[in-house]
Design a protein around this motif. Structure first.
Motif, PDB file in Angstrom:
ATOM      1  N   TYR A 110       0.802  -1.228   0.000  1.00 52.30           N
ATOM      2  CA  TYR A 110       0.000   0.000   0.000  1.00 52.30           C
ATOM      3  C   TYR A 110       0.835   1.278   0.000  1.00 52.30           C
ATOM      4  CZ  TYR A 110      -3.847  -3.181   0.898  1.00 52.30           C
ATOM      5  OH  TYR A 110      -4.764  -4.199   0.786  1.00 52.30           O
ATOM      6  N   HIS A 111       2.113   1.191  -0.372  1.00 51.67           N
ATOM      7  CA  HIS A 111       2.955   2.393  -0.232  1.00 51.67           C
ATOM      8  C   HIS A 111       2.620   3.487  -1.244  1.00 51.67           C
ATOM      9  CE1 HIS A 111       5.520   0.874  -3.585  1.00 51.67           C
ATOM     10  NE2 HIS A 111       5.822   2.147  -3.736  1.00 51.67           N
ATOM     11  N   THR A 112       1.960   3.138  -2.351  1.00 52.26           N
ATOM     12  CA  THR A 112       1.620   4.153  -3.358  1.00 52.26           C
ATOM     13  C   THR A 112       0.283   4.824  -3.064  1.00 52.26           C
ATOM     14  OG1 THR A 112       2.801   2.869  -5.029  1.00 52.26           O
ATOM     15  CG2 THR A 112       1.316   4.579  -5.834  1.00 52.26           C
ATOM     16  N   THR A 113      -0.719   4.019  -2.706  1.00 54.33           N
ATOM     17  CA  THR A 113      -2.075   4.553  -2.490  1.00 54.33           C
ATOM     18  C   THR A 113      -2.350   4.895  -1.039  1.00 54.33           C
ATOM     19  OG1 THR A 113      -2.956   2.319  -2.160  1.00 54.33           O
ATOM     20  CG2 THR A 113      -3.047   3.228  -4.413  1.00 54.33           C
ATOM     21  N   ILE A 125       6.559   4.253   6.014  1.00 47.17           N
ATOM     22  CA  ILE A 125       7.053   3.931   4.668  1.00 47.17           C
ATOM     23  C   ILE A 125       6.434   4.863   3.629  1.00 47.17           C
ATOM     24  CG2 ILE A 125       7.129   2.147   2.859  1.00 47.17           C
ATOM     25  CD1 ILE A 125       9.039   1.741   5.330  1.00 47.17           C
ATOM     26  N   TYR A 126       5.132   5.136   3.768  1.00 46.17           N
ATOM     27  CA  TYR A 126       4.488   6.053   2.817  1.00 46.17           C
ATOM     28  C   TYR A 126       5.188   7.414   2.821  1.00 46.17           C
ATOM     29  CZ  TYR A 126       0.899   8.551   0.205  1.00 46.17           C
ATOM     30  OH  TYR A 126       0.241   9.293  -0.754  1.00 46.17           O
ATOM     31  N   ILE A 127       5.433   7.941   3.997  1.00 44.69           N
ATOM     32  CA  ILE A 127       5.985   9.297   4.083  1.00 44.69           C
ATOM     33  C   ILE A 127       7.491   9.298   3.779  1.00 44.69           C
ATOM     34  CG2 ILE A 127       6.544   9.548   6.556  1.00 44.69           C
ATOM     35  CD1 ILE A 127       4.434  12.013   4.554  1.00 44.69           C
ATOM     36  N   ALA A 128       8.198   8.248   4.173  1.00 50.56           N
ATOM     37  CA  ALA A 128       9.629   8.148   3.856  1.00 50.56           C
ATOM     38  C   ALA A 128       9.835   8.131   2.339  1.00 50.56           C
ATOM     39  CB  ALA A 128      10.234   6.900   4.486  1.00 50.56           C
ATOM     40  N   ASP A 129       8.937   7.448   1.631  1.00 51.47           N
ATOM     41  CA  ASP A 129       8.983   7.404   0.173  1.00 51.47           C
ATOM     42  C   ASP A 129       8.808   8.811  -0.403  1.00 51.47           C
ATOM     43  OD1 ASP A 129       8.970   6.297  -2.415  1.00 51.47           O
ATOM     44  OD2 ASP A 129       6.816   5.934  -2.371  1.00 51.47           O
ATOM     45  N   TYR A 130       7.985   9.589   0.279  1.00 45.33           N
ATOM     46  CA  TYR A 130       7.689  10.945  -0.198  1.00 45.33           C
ATOM     47  C   TYR A 130       8.832  11.920   0.067  1.00 45.33           C
ATOM     48  CZ  TYR A 130       4.382  14.618  -1.551  1.00 45.33           C
ATOM     49  OH  TYR A 130       3.745  15.639  -2.199  1.00 45.33           O
TER      50      TYR A 130
HETATM   51 FE    FE Z   1       4.688   7.273  -2.408  1.00 42.21          FE
END
Ligand code: FE
Ligand code: DGI
Ligand code: FE
Ligand code: FE
Length: 189
Positions: A110-113, A125-130
């Motif tokens: 779910y890291h993209t959505t 992980i979501y925010i670290a990716d950002y």
């Molecule tokens: Fe992302």
């Protein structure tokens, strides 16, 4: 951690050197965020490093593997690689990188959505990716600061920006993207 050494060649060969270096950036950012928010650092390390493991540089390989794992079906229209690589990555993490932790797998999936009711690891992980250091787009510095101040507010802002970006380009919005934001609004207020 063995995984950092063992997964390196698989990652560079499948997603390419540039995306591998981004993944190392996400891993390091996720480790820092885990320290800040008392989350499991080992899980953040693994999930950060592997989060894009399904983002095959070769698009035909991405589509073939997505068919093989049943993530997309024959004859399916509206196939969006950006929206496939999370679910595919979850499968690749289990099968090729031998990860069995459900929270790590879902952080990848779910890291993209995003999704409703995200765990602390999944949010990190979501925010670290950002915000990982090599990210450079309008507004990223504000969210970089916010991420270490109020994780939910940073997440909501990142989701808002992503949705605006997707709408500005006229793209399809995945239901999970909407559901993630709506859930977070209720969680944050
Ligand atoms: Fe992302
Ligand atoms: O794989 P990365 O580039 O590191 O980052 P990511 O997995 O977060 O993917 C970001 C891209 O995904 C970004 O260009 C916006 C896009 N995206 C996120 N949600 C949606 C979306 N694209 C569409 N079409 N629909 C969505 O709901
Ligand atoms: Fe990604
Ligand atoms: Fe990424």
């Amino acid at each position: 951690l063995d995984i950092i050494k063992n997964s390196k060649d698989i990652l560079i060969n499948s997603i390419g050197l540039e995306r591998y270096l981004h993944s190392v950036g996400v891993m390091e950012e996720a480790r820092k965020l885990s320290l800040k928010y008392n989350s499991d650092i080992e899980k953040a390390t693994i999930a950060g490093l592997l989060h894009d493991c399904g983002k095959y540089a070769d698009k035909s390989e991405l589509l073939k593997k997505a068919y093989d794992f049943g993530i997309i079906q024959k004859g399916q229209v509206n196939i969006i690689p950006e929206l496939i690589h999370g679910a595919l990555g979850a499968e690749i993490a289990m099968k090729e990188h031998k990860i069995d932790d459900r929270d790590i797998i879902d952080a990848i999936k779910y890291h993209t959505t995003g999704k409703p009711n995200m765990s602390l690891l999944q949010k990190i992980i979501y925010i670290a990716d950002y915000i990982e250091p090599s990210r450079d787009f309008f507004g990223v510095d504000e969210i970089r600061k916010l991420a270490y101040d109020d994780l939910n507010k940073a997440l909501l802002k990142a989701m808002d920006n992503t949705i605006k970006h997707v709408i500005d380009r006229g793209y399809y919005i995945h239901p999970d993207t909407i559901a993630a934001r709506n859930y977070l609004i209720n969680e944050t207020n």
